[in-house]
Design an enzyme around this catalytic site. Structure first.
Site, short mmCIF file in Angstrom:
data_model
loop_
_atom_site.label_atom_id
_atom_site.label_comp_id
_atom_site.label_asym_id
_atom_site.label_seq_id
_atom_site.Cartn_x
_atom_site.Cartn_y
_atom_site.Cartn_z
N TYR A 14 13.30 -34.02 -13.08
CA TYR A 14 11.85 -33.93 -13.21
C TYR A 14 11.18 -33.87 -11.84
O TYR A 14 11.79 -34.22 -10.83
CB TYR A 14 11.30 -35.13 -14.00
CG TYR A 14 11.40 -36.45 -13.28
CD1 TYR A 14 10.40 -36.86 -12.39
CD2 TYR A 14 12.50 -37.28 -13.46
CE1 TYR A 14 10.51 -38.05 -11.70
CE2 TYR A 14 12.62 -38.47 -12.77
CZ TYR A 14 11.62 -38.86 -11.89
OH TYR A 14 11.73 -40.02 -11.20
N ARG B 153 -3.31 3.06 8.47
CA ARG B 153 -3.62 1.90 7.63
C ARG B 153 -2.46 0.92 7.59
O ARG B 153 -1.31 1.32 7.43
CB ARG B 153 -3.90 2.37 6.19
CG ARG B 153 -4.75 3.59 6.09
CD ARG B 153 -4.82 4.14 4.66
NE ARG B 153 -5.46 3.22 3.73
CZ ARG B 153 -5.50 3.43 2.43
NH1 ARG B 153 -4.92 4.49 1.89
NH2 ARG B 153 -6.11 2.55 1.65
N CYS C 165 8.97 -37.42 -6.15
CA CYS C 165 7.63 -37.99 -6.37
C CYS C 165 6.74 -37.83 -5.15
O CYS C 165 5.67 -38.41 -5.08
CB CYS C 165 7.72 -39.45 -6.79
SG CYS C 165 8.47 -40.50 -5.54
N HIS D 154 -16.36 -9.05 1.46
CA HIS D 154 -15.32 -9.95 1.97
C HIS D 154 -15.50 -11.37 1.41
O HIS D 154 -14.57 -11.97 0.91
CB HIS D 154 -15.38 -9.97 3.51
CG HIS D 154 -14.39 -10.91 4.12
ND1 HIS D 154 -14.73 -12.19 4.47
CD2 HIS D 154 -13.09 -10.76 4.39
CE1 HIS D 154 -13.66 -12.79 4.95
NE2 HIS D 154 -12.64 -11.95 4.93
N LYS E 47 0.83 -1.20 0.00
CA LYS E 47 0.00 0.00 0.00
C LYS E 47 0.87 1.25 0.00
O LYS E 47 0.66 2.17 -0.79
CB LYS E 47 -0.92 -0.03 1.23
CG LYS E 47 -2.13 0.84 1.12
CD LYS E 47 -3.02 0.69 2.36
CE LYS E 47 -3.77 -0.62 2.37
NZ LYS E 47 -4.38 -0.92 3.68
N MET F 130 -5.72 -7.18 8.27
CA MET F 130 -5.27 -6.30 9.34
C MET F 130 -6.17 -5.07 9.33
O MET F 130 -7.10 -4.99 8.55
CB MET F 130 -3.81 -5.97 9.15
CG MET F 130 -2.97 -7.20 9.42
SD MET F 130 -1.25 -6.99 9.04
CE MET F 130 -1.32 -6.75 7.30
N SER G 201 14.73 -41.16 -6.83
CA SER G 201 13.51 -40.36 -6.80
C SER G 201 13.28 -39.99 -5.34
O SER G 201 13.20 -40.87 -4.47
CB SER G 201 12.34 -41.18 -7.35
OG SER G 201 11.17 -40.41 -7.27
N GLY H 269 -8.16 -7.19 4.16
CA GLY H 269 -9.04 -7.37 5.30
C GLY H 269 -8.42 -8.11 6.47
O GLY H 269 -9.07 -8.32 7.48
N ARG I 127 -3.59 -1.51 -6.41
CA ARG I 127 -2.75 -2.70 -6.33
C ARG I 127 -3.14 -3.61 -7.48
O ARG I 127 -4.22 -3.46 -8.06
CB ARG I 127 -2.94 -3.42 -4.99
CG ARG I 127 -4.36 -3.93 -4.81
CD ARG I 127 -4.52 -4.66 -3.50
NE ARG I 127 -5.93 -4.92 -3.26
CZ ARG I 127 -6.54 -4.83 -2.08
NH1 ARG I 127 -5.87 -4.46 -1.02
NH2 ARG I 127 -7.81 -5.09 -1.96
P1 ADP Z 1 -7.70 -2.54 3.59
O1 ADP Z 1 -6.27 -2.88 3.42
O2 ADP Z 1 -8.43 -3.47 4.48
O3 ADP Z 1 -8.38 -2.30 2.27
P2 ADP Z 1 -7.39 0.29 3.87
O4 ADP Z 1 -6.22 0.79 4.62
O5 ADP Z 1 -7.31 0.32 2.41
O6 ADP Z 1 -7.74 -1.17 4.39
O7 ADP Z 1 -8.61 1.14 4.37
C1 ADP Z 1 -9.91 0.78 4.12
C2 ADP Z 1 -10.70 1.95 3.57
O8 ADP Z 1 -10.64 3.07 4.43
C3 ADP Z 1 -10.20 2.46 2.25
O9 ADP Z 1 -10.72 1.74 1.20
C4 ADP Z 1 -10.74 3.86 2.24
O10 ADP Z 1 -12.04 3.85 1.72
C5 ADP Z 1 -10.74 4.23 3.69
N1 ADP Z 1 -9.62 5.13 3.95
C6 ADP Z 1 -8.38 4.81 4.33
N2 ADP Z 1 -7.61 5.91 4.45
C7 ADP Z 1 -8.39 6.96 4.13
C8 ADP Z 1 -8.17 8.37 4.05
N3 ADP Z 1 -6.98 8.93 4.30
N4 ADP Z 1 -9.20 9.14 3.67
C9 ADP Z 1 -10.41 8.57 3.40
N5 ADP Z 1 -10.68 7.29 3.45
C10 ADP Z 1 -9.68 6.46 3.81
MG MG Z 2 -7.78 -1.09 0.96
#
Ligand code: ADP
Ligand code: MG
Ligand code: MG
Length: 876
Positions: free
Chosen positions: A851, A93, A831, A455, A23, A104, A764, A102, A337
């Protein structure tokens, strides 16, 4: 120079993924591309590792750099963190190297407190929005940082909505939300024994710590094990200025893919919600709109969004999964991503990108997750059975495939039923990351709430499990374990069927059939075959398996387990007779009756192979596996042998071993009863010579002696083999060549591989037994305690599924090296189950094996993994 633990977005780039996480490095890359990204900074994965090394403490130096970066962010935003009139709010984040959707936790709107929320309301002129942001912050902070149950807060929210007679959160007024906040804080005080923290600096540091901690939460550990992610990577933390999608009807938030993640079709694909924040879209609380609806609602934002999406896909040369927020008509990107996708979508996208001239075939081959090819070999419904099926409802086709089975309502019940071998359909109101193991056990997943990016949908697609989501017509009672749909009441244990490709839900158990594979698959695999150097064989014991494996590209059989040929009803009495006979003559007589069967099998196998090689392994399992237990079998055998039932029973009892896995099995059988090896040699040689003469195939039988630990032991059995083989050649007037080799599956064989190679023409690696004997635990019993080992982080993955390169791998490496020193043209293969596991295939490539051999359905996986290994090693 002091270590750098914190990077502003503008200091990073996409190549810094290991340090900044996926991220963080992509936020940096997008910043450099000049895209509208709320600015912020990333605390590195190294800081996370340091946190754990310090006994879960954040070092002063790290803390200092965080606040230094925060100061720079304040300057960029023109707002102060902790200000009472116009506070800078941030999100905190998580973001590991590998995407773990989802797994963390994220906290939004951090920096608000009782006083700042007033200033924030005044400054924005939007009190409803300000209080909504604060109540969300309290909720997320309590959940993520303090690990309070979500249900307290959801309960309060539901109560107040009900009292006010409104349906959605968005219908609550500023005054309602103040009441919500008051009650939230009271619950917090009651449960935590202290006030909700008012100091934004404390809030921030607690949140950073919570993200580091979340790296080790149970669901993240399970996810890592499923996805081969090492536990020592750690997660980065991103602190980012907030933008707000919950400011009214010109604001919103959404997620989108640049191509369809289920099918790979071109064209933008996604969902968004007006006046919403963060996870609202994926949480399934309100039903989101398709992204194309934005074209009507906010045409300028839509145009800009489309332009940036295209730019991102071109830049990364891959399908992107993007998160965005619109604040009062202004578009911001929050994440991009490479998008998770189904296996068919992955193949189509890779082929399309090659055709569009964006990537090379080599890159296309690297893009496909080899394990995911499994999905293509998954079932669809039998067309006739489906026509007769009764549709009881339909919802979103969230993850393709067909599934039929018994309904269960909790992840634990699903897991337990799956372990009993039942076909399971997991039915949930909505899924959450805690459900991961139940989802894994299920053949199909059905949810009441949640869209295509919920999810359940995302996780199911990743696992290749059929999923139908968002079936709002369902009336479910998870407590009482039943649901109602289409006039049926369906309780735990009842059968339903799901079609993840159409979204239809059927009553009852509809027959499924195996999948067939198409053009994109063939293109990718044929590219892969050009790059790989490792050959791919299959483990097969029947002509049917052999045909199937050859269709999937097997270049021969690496392991034909002859014992499997003896279990058929007319054969097993004969082998039982052999086992229970006291004299060599009686045993030979029984074995002679088996020769025609065994020879017939080998002929059918050689014919199916059309000249491709086959390694035949001699009888391997402990003899008691063949011993009768049912009284009628014992009676029949007694009659056949002219004994009483008691006498037969006593002979059976004498065969009992304390530890059969380490008992009278493998080549030990041939050492004690050479006539077994004689019979098997006659069957192999006669079959090979006859098929060679009849069909003209160039057959060179490969005879493999199992469970050898000592050269003399191998020589003893080999002498018998050679004697009989030469005799058969003479009888048949044939000059056929054959080779004799061994399994390396006992540590002693690996240690003395140079000596053993003096007698063996090939090795093998039987990595199932080798793993078992090296670890000293039985593969049949390990399941009982391995879970505790994962939890304690002693082992990260099942060594029977993924080769333990650090331990068992050393034995493989040593045996390969010593064996080849003694015999340079020694042929090497593997194997065990590992032959179809991509990371193990890569290891085999590095070790210079000739192999790998794996089960038929994994042959395409191994072909692709072998190509990826070859491309990687060229790049190194
Ligand atoms: P995950 O990895 O579970 O997707 P994120 O860190 O992407 O978690 O956060 C989940 C959501 O929170 C993002 O999709 C976004 O909509 C919201 N979010 C995160 N940071 C910000 C921010 N700086 N401003 C507005 N919304 C945010
Ligand atoms: Mg996200
Ligand atoms: Mg073995």
């Amino acid at each position: 120079m002091a270590a750098k633990w914190v990077y502003l977005f503008k200091e990073g780039n996409a190549d810094m993924r290991n340090l900044l996480g996926g991220k963080g490095s992509n936020l940096a890359e997008m910043t450099n591309l000049g895209l509208p990204i709320p600015q912020g900074f990333t605390v590195t994965t190294e800081a996370c590792t340091d946190y754990y090394n310090q006994g879960k403490k954040i070092a002063e130096e790290v803390k200092g750099q965080i606040f230094e970066a925060l100061g720079k962010l304040e300057a960029m935003q023109g707002k102060k963190f902790g200000d009472n009139d116009d506070p800078l709010l941030v999100s905190v984040r998580s973001g590991a190297r590998a995407s773990m959707p989802g797994m963390m936790d994220t906290i939004l709107n951090l920096g608000l407190n009782d006083i700042a929320v007033e200033g924030f309301a005044k400054k924005t002129g939007n009190p409803r929005f300000a209080y909504d942001s604060y109540r969300r912050f309290i909720q997320m902070f309590s959940d993520v940082v303090m690990e309070m149950s979500k249900t307290f807060f959801e309960g309060i929210l539901d109560e107040i909505k009900e009292a006010k007679g409104v349906r959605f959160d968005t219908d609550l007024t500023a005054e309602d939300l103040k009441e919500v906040i008051g009650r939230f804080k009271a619950v917090y005080r009651e449960k935590m024994g202290e006030e909700f923290p008012q100091d934004p600096k404390v809030q921030l540091m607690e949140a950073v710590k919570a993200v580091f901690r979340s790296w080790d939460n149970p669901r993240a550990i399970v996810y890592r094990r499923m996805n081969d992610i090492p536990g020592d990577w750690g997660t980065a933390v991103n602190v980012q200025a907030m933008v707000f999608g919950n400011m009214g009807d010109t604001s919103g938030t959404g997620v989108a893919f640049t191509r369809n993640p289920s099918t790979g079709e071109e064209g933008i694909y996604g969902e968004y919600l007006i006046n919403a924040q963060g996870e609202d879209v994926v949480a399934g609380i309100r039903t989101p709109q398709p992204i194309t609806k934005m074209k009507e609602d906010l045409p300028e934002c839509y145009a800009q969004f489309m332009e940036i999406a295209a730019k991102l896909e071109d830049h990364y040369r891959d399908m992107q999964d993007m998160e965005f927020t619109i604040q009062e008509g202004r578009l911001f990107f929050l994440q991009t991503r490479s998008g998770k996708r189904t296996a068919p979508a992955a193949l189509k996208i890779a082929c399309d990108l090659v055709d569009e001239g964006k990537i090379t075939p080599e890159t296309a081959v690297l893009r496909i997750d080899a394990k995911s090819l499994d999905q293509l070999l998954h079932p669809t419904f039998d067309a006739d059975a489906l026509k007769a099926g009764e549709v009881i409802g339909s919802a979103l086709p969230a993850s393709p495939g067909a599934a039929a089975g018994k309904v269960y309502f909790t992840a634990d019940d699903a897991k337990a039923a799956g372990e009993k071998g039942e076909r399971v359909i997991l039915v949930r109101l909505e899924t959450s990351p805690e459900d991961i193991e139940g989802m894994q056990a299920a053949k199909g997943i059905l949810t009441v709430r949640g869209g295509m990016t919920s999810h359940a949908a995302v996780v199911a697609r990743g696992m290749g499990t059929c999923c139908v989501s968002g079936c709002g017509e369902i009336k479910i009672d998870e407590e009482a374990k039943y649901f109602e749909l289409g006039g049926h009441k369906i309780a735990e244990g009842d059968h339903i069927s799901l079609d993840g490709s159409t979204g239809k839900i059927y009553y009852g158990d509809i027959r499924t059939k195996e999948a067939s594979i198409g053009g994109d698959f063939d293109r990718i695999i044929s590219w892969a075959d050009k790059f790989r150097t490792l050959k791919v064989r299959t483990n097969a014991d029947t002509p049917a398996d052999t045909h199937n494996a050859v269709k999937l590209g097997a270049e021969g059989i690496g392991l034909c387990r002859t014992e499997h040929m003896f279990f058929e009803p007319e054969r097993i009495p004969k082998i039982r007779k052999m086992i229970l006979s006291d004299s060599q003559e009686a045993r030979e007589e029984a074995l002679n009756e088996l020769v025609p069967y065994q020879k017939g099998d080998f002929k059918a196998m050689y014919e199916a192979l059309e000249g491709k090689p086959m390694t035949v392994r001699y009888l391997d399992p402990p003899l008691h596996e063949f011993v009768p237990t049912a009284p009628e079998d014992i009676g029949a055998l007694a009659q056949d042998m002219g004994l009483t039932a008691q006498e037969v029973q006593r002979k059976c009892d004498e065969l009992h071993e304390f530890n059969p896995m380490m008992g009278h099995r493998g080549c030990r059988l041939a050492v004690t009863y050479p006539e077994i090896a004689r019979m098997q040699t006659r069957a192999v040689m006669e079959a090979a010579i006859e098929v060679k003469d009849e069909k003209g195939y160039d057959i060179v039988p490969e005879i493999m002696i199992p469970l050898v630990g000592e050269k003399k032991e191998l020589k003893f059995v080999k002498d018998i083999v050679v004697e009989v083989a030469e005799q058969v050649k003479k009888e048949k007037g044939s000059d056929i060549r054959y080779t004799v080799g061994t399994m390396i599956e006992i540590p002693r064989a690996a240690l003395t591989a140079d000596e053993i190679a003096g007698e063996a023409e090939f090795f093998s690696f039987g990595t199932n037994d080798l793993t078992q004997m090296t670890f000293g635990f039985s593969r049949d019993d390990a399941g009982k305690f391995l879970d505790a080992y994962y939890k304690a982080k002693i082992y990260e993955s099942d060594p029977f599924a993924r080769l333990d390169q650090n331990g068992v791998g050393q034995l493989v490496e040593m045996a390969a090296k010593r064996g080849r020193e003694a015999r340079p043209d020694l042929k090497l293969g593997i194997c065990g189950e590992h032959g179809g596991d991509p990371s193990s295939v890569e290891f085999c490539h590095k070790m210079g094996l000739d192999y790998v051999s794996c089960s038929p359905f994994r042959v395409p996986i191994a072909r692709l993994a072998a190509a990826q290994a070859a491309i990687h090693s060229r790049e190194d």
